[in-house]
Motif scaffolding. Structure first.
Motif, PDB file in Angstrom:
ATOM      1  N   LEU A  19       0.825  -1.209   0.000  1.00  0.00           N
ATOM      2  CA  LEU A  19       0.000   0.000   0.000  1.00  0.00           C
ATOM      3  C   LEU A  19       0.859   1.258   0.000  1.00  0.00           C
ATOM      4  O   LEU A  19       0.554   2.225  -0.697  1.00  0.00           O
ATOM      5  N   ASP A  20       1.939   1.256   0.774  1.00  0.00           N
ATOM      6  CA  ASP A  20       2.846   2.408   0.753  1.00  0.00           C
ATOM      7  C   ASP A  20       3.477   2.573  -0.626  1.00  0.00           C
ATOM      8  O   ASP A  20       3.621   3.687  -1.121  1.00  0.00           O
ATOM      9  N   CYS A  22       2.239   1.647  -3.518  1.00  0.00           N
ATOM     10  CA  CYS A  22       1.238   2.066  -4.503  1.00  0.00           C
ATOM     11  C   CYS A  22       0.693   3.475  -4.261  1.00  0.00           C
ATOM     12  O   CYS A  22       0.436   4.206  -5.208  1.00  0.00           O
ATOM     13  N   PHE A  23       0.489   3.833  -2.980  1.00  0.00           N
ATOM     14  CA  PHE A  23      -0.215   5.080  -2.671  1.00  0.00           C
ATOM     15  C   PHE A  23       0.597   6.083  -1.873  1.00  0.00           C
ATOM     16  O   PHE A  23       0.165   7.222  -1.697  1.00  0.00           O
ATOM     17  N   GLU A  25       2.642   7.557   1.636  1.00  0.00           N
ATOM     18  CA  GLU A  25       2.239   7.828   3.016  1.00  0.00           C
ATOM     19  C   GLU A  25       0.940   8.629   3.106  1.00  0.00           C
ATOM     20  O   GLU A  25       0.219   8.542   4.097  1.00  0.00           O
ATOM     21  N   SER A  26       0.613   9.396   2.089  1.00  0.00           N
ATOM     22  CA  SER A  26      -0.593  10.235   2.146  1.00  0.00           C
ATOM     23  C   SER A  26      -1.869   9.411   2.214  1.00  0.00           C
ATOM     24  O   SER A  26      -2.919   9.932   2.568  1.00  0.00           O
ATOM     25  N   ARG A  27      -1.779   8.132   1.909  1.00  0.00           N
ATOM     26  CA  ARG A  27      -2.979   7.286   1.964  1.00  0.00           C
ATOM     27  C   ARG A  27      -3.595   7.281   3.364  1.00  0.00           C
ATOM     28  O   ARG A  27      -4.793   7.138   3.515  1.00  0.00           O
ATOM     29  N   ARG A  28      -2.779   7.484   4.373  1.00  0.00           N
ATOM     30  CA  ARG A  28      -3.269   7.451   5.747  1.00  0.00           C
ATOM     31  C   ARG A  28      -4.073   8.698   6.121  1.00  0.00           C
ATOM     32  O   ARG A  28      -4.703   8.740   7.171  1.00  0.00           O
ATOM     33  N   LYS A  30      -6.514  10.032   4.139  1.00  0.00           N
ATOM     34  CA  LYS A  30      -7.782  10.065   3.412  1.00  0.00           C
ATOM     35  C   LYS A  30      -8.965   9.769   4.335  1.00  0.00           C
ATOM     36  O   LYS A  30      -8.857   9.009   5.301  1.00  0.00           O
ATOM     37  N   GLU A  33      -9.774   6.163   4.881  1.00  0.00           N
ATOM     38  CA  GLU A  33      -8.903   5.522   5.876  1.00  0.00           C
ATOM     39  C   GLU A  33      -9.411   5.790   7.283  1.00  0.00           C
ATOM     40  O   GLU A  33      -9.351   4.915   8.149  1.00  0.00           O
ATOM     41  N   PRO A  77      -8.516  -0.300   0.415  1.00  0.00           N
ATOM     42  CA  PRO A  77      -8.036   0.038  -0.915  1.00  0.00           C
ATOM     43  C   PRO A  77      -7.837  -1.208  -1.774  1.00  0.00           C
ATOM     44  O   PRO A  77      -7.629  -2.303  -1.262  1.00  0.00           O
ATOM     45  N   ALA A  79      -5.202  -2.517  -4.426  1.00  0.00           N
ATOM     46  CA  ALA A  79      -3.835  -2.205  -4.844  1.00  0.00           C
ATOM     47  C   ALA A  79      -3.215  -3.400  -5.544  1.00  0.00           C
ATOM     48  O   ALA A  79      -3.425  -4.542  -5.143  1.00  0.00           O
TER      49      ALA A  79
END
Length: 187
Positions: A19-20, A22-23, A25-28, A30, A33, A77, A79
């Motif tokens: 996940l990191d 693919c997306f 650190e900003s994924r956390r 959203k 999330e 997500p 991924a």
């Protein structure tokens, strides 16, 4: 050969790395999330794709309420390892997860994602038009799918998490170590 199977606890650290990758650190940060944070995925609806003993894809669905009392699932997500993209694995994961959700009797799925990509699976912004997220989100990327005809008909209000609270899948230090290692690789 890629095998899609149910996720198990040993997958969690590799899943976090994927996940990191693919997306980032900003994924956390959203809103989606925030709805998943501290909760367990819906029973029987967390899957991984594995190739040659390596985790190369993941998808999970989560319990939510679409408005005041309408049960639904939140997908994400999804991924796929960048080295495996373009071979249809994301589509296979989607079809597998949606078929399983339908077989388990769930009526609707919501997600925040690329509308042209998810339209091929039947997702539409129209089905989520009366709903909102409990934080910032892009309206045109908020999509719904009826697994059961009319499941999202006239749905309105705020999406909220309803899934089971759970202990972390792996001890917090293992997740922190995985995140730190991922940041070092990116840096």
């Amino acid at each position: 050969m890629v095998e899609i199977r149910s996720e198990h606890p040993d997958d969690i650290v590799a899943r976090e790395f994927l996940l990191d990758r693919c997306f980032g650190e900003s994924r956390r940060l959203k809103t989606s999330e925030r709805l998943r944070e501290g909760r367990r995925p819906a029973e029987g609806l967390a899957f991984t794709a594995e190739a040659d003993g390596r985790l190369v894809g993941t998808i999970r669905l989560w319990h939510v309420a679409a408005g005041s009392d309408r049960p639904a699932l939140l997908l994400g997500p999804l991924a796929v390892d960048p080295d495996c993209q373009g071979a249809g694995l994301g589509g296979r994961l989607m079809r597998h997860a949606l078929a399983r959700a339908e077989a388990l009797g769930h009526g609707a799925v919501l997600l925040v994602g690329d509308a042209p990509y998810y339209a091929r699976f039947g997702f539409s912004p129209a089905l989520a038009a009366g709903l909102s997220m409990p934080g910032p989100f892009e309206r045109d990327r908020f999509l719904g799918l009826d697994l059961r005809p009319g499941a999202l008909k006239d749905a309105g209000g705020l999406l909220r998490a309803t899934g089971a609270w759970g202990e972390a899948d792996v001890p917090r230090p293992a997740i922190a170590d995985a995140a730190a290692a991922s940041r070092r690789r990116v840096a």
